[in-house]
Design a protein around this motif. Structure first.
Motif, short mmCIF file in Angstrom:
data_model
loop_
_atom_site.label_atom_id
_atom_site.label_comp_id
_atom_site.label_asym_id
_atom_site.label_seq_id
_atom_site.Cartn_x
_atom_site.Cartn_y
_atom_site.Cartn_z
N ALA A 183 11.24 7.37 6.88
CA ALA A 183 10.40 8.47 7.36
C ALA A 183 9.08 7.93 7.89
O ALA A 183 8.57 8.41 8.92
N ARG A 184 8.53 6.93 7.21
CA ARG A 184 7.28 6.32 7.68
C ARG A 184 7.49 5.65 9.04
O ARG A 184 6.65 5.75 9.93
N LEU A 185 8.63 4.98 9.18
CA LEU A 185 8.92 4.31 10.45
C LEU A 185 9.06 5.33 11.57
O LEU A 185 8.52 5.15 12.67
N ASP A 186 9.77 6.43 11.29
CA ASP A 186 9.93 7.50 12.28
C ASP A 186 8.58 8.10 12.68
O ASP A 186 8.42 8.56 13.81
N ALA A 187 7.62 8.06 11.76
CA ALA A 187 6.29 8.61 12.03
C ALA A 187 5.37 7.58 12.69
O ALA A 187 4.20 7.85 12.94
N GLY A 188 5.91 6.38 12.95
CA GLY A 188 5.12 5.34 13.60
C GLY A 188 4.26 4.53 12.65
O GLY A 188 3.39 3.77 13.09
N ASP A 189 4.48 4.67 11.35
CA ASP A 189 3.70 3.96 10.35
C ASP A 189 4.45 2.71 9.90
O ASP A 189 5.08 2.68 8.84
N THR A 190 4.36 1.66 10.71
CA THR A 190 5.08 0.42 10.39
C THR A 190 4.58 -0.23 9.10
O THR A 190 5.41 -0.65 8.28
N PRO A 191 3.26 -0.32 8.88
CA PRO A 191 2.82 -0.91 7.59
C PRO A 191 3.33 -0.12 6.38
O PRO A 191 3.73 -0.72 5.37
N GLY A 192 3.34 1.21 6.47
CA GLY A 192 3.86 2.03 5.37
C GLY A 192 5.34 1.79 5.15
O GLY A 192 5.82 1.71 4.02
N HIS A 193 6.08 1.68 6.26
CA HIS A 193 7.51 1.37 6.19
C HIS A 193 7.73 0.04 5.49
O HIS A 193 8.55 -0.08 4.56
N ASN A 194 7.01 -0.98 5.92
CA ASN A 194 7.18 -2.32 5.36
C ASN A 194 6.83 -2.36 3.87
O ASN A 194 7.53 -3.00 3.09
N GLU A 195 5.78 -1.64 3.48
CA GLU A 195 5.37 -1.58 2.08
C GLU A 195 6.47 -0.95 1.22
O GLU A 195 6.80 -1.43 0.13
N LEU A 196 7.08 0.12 1.73
CA LEU A 196 8.14 0.78 0.96
C LEU A 196 9.43 -0.03 0.95
O LEU A 196 10.16 -0.01 -0.05
N MET A 197 9.72 -0.76 2.01
CA MET A 197 10.89 -1.64 2.00
C MET A 197 10.69 -2.75 0.97
O MET A 197 11.62 -3.15 0.28
N ARG A 198 9.45 -3.24 0.85
CA ARG A 198 9.14 -4.25 -0.17
C ARG A 198 9.37 -3.65 -1.56
O ARG A 198 9.94 -4.29 -2.44
#
Length: 133
Positions: free
Chosen positions: A33-48
């Protein structure tokens, strides 16, 4: 120990694994959902975070494996360690791609169960006879 003595610890382990799996999948859904919203750092943090949950899974499950008989305990631990080892590798490599691919075979299609779901289902079905593929 007879089979009945092991049913409760095994049931507790399966419930714990399903809960851990649900937490991993919820974290992954939040990341997407973060990636879809354009929040790459948030996406990466949650994948970690997803990878960290999986990396810790084998160690976190050890107290739940204790009551199982030796061979069953070994087989369950071996299966869980496979998932944790892959997650630890993704963290060591700091590869978000690797983290996102954890749990999924190369030919995974949307709607198909992931590898951890398949493993937990097999554990539940086979009980003390479970062996890692």
């Amino acid at each position: 120990m007879n089979a009945n003595t092991n049913e409760q610890p095994l049931s507790g382990l399966i419930i714990w694994l399903r809960n851990r799996h649900a937490e991993v999948m919820a974290t992954e859904a939040q990341a997407l959902a973060r990636l879809d919203a354009g929040d790459t750092p948030g996406h990466n943090e949650l994948m970690r975070r997803k990878a960290e949950l999986l990396a810790a899974m084998a160690e976190d499950a050890k107290p739940l494996l204790e009551p199982l008989p030796g061979e069953a305990r070994f087989n369950y631990a071996l299966a869980l360690e496979g998932f944790s080892a892959s997650a630890r590798m993704s963290l060591r490599l700091n590869s978000v791609f690797y983290m996102s691919a954890l749990l999924y075979p190369d030919d995974h299609k949307p709607g198909q169960p992931d590898n951890l779901t398949l493993c937990i289902d097999s554990m539940e079905k086979l009980g003390l006879e479970f062996k890692k593929d």
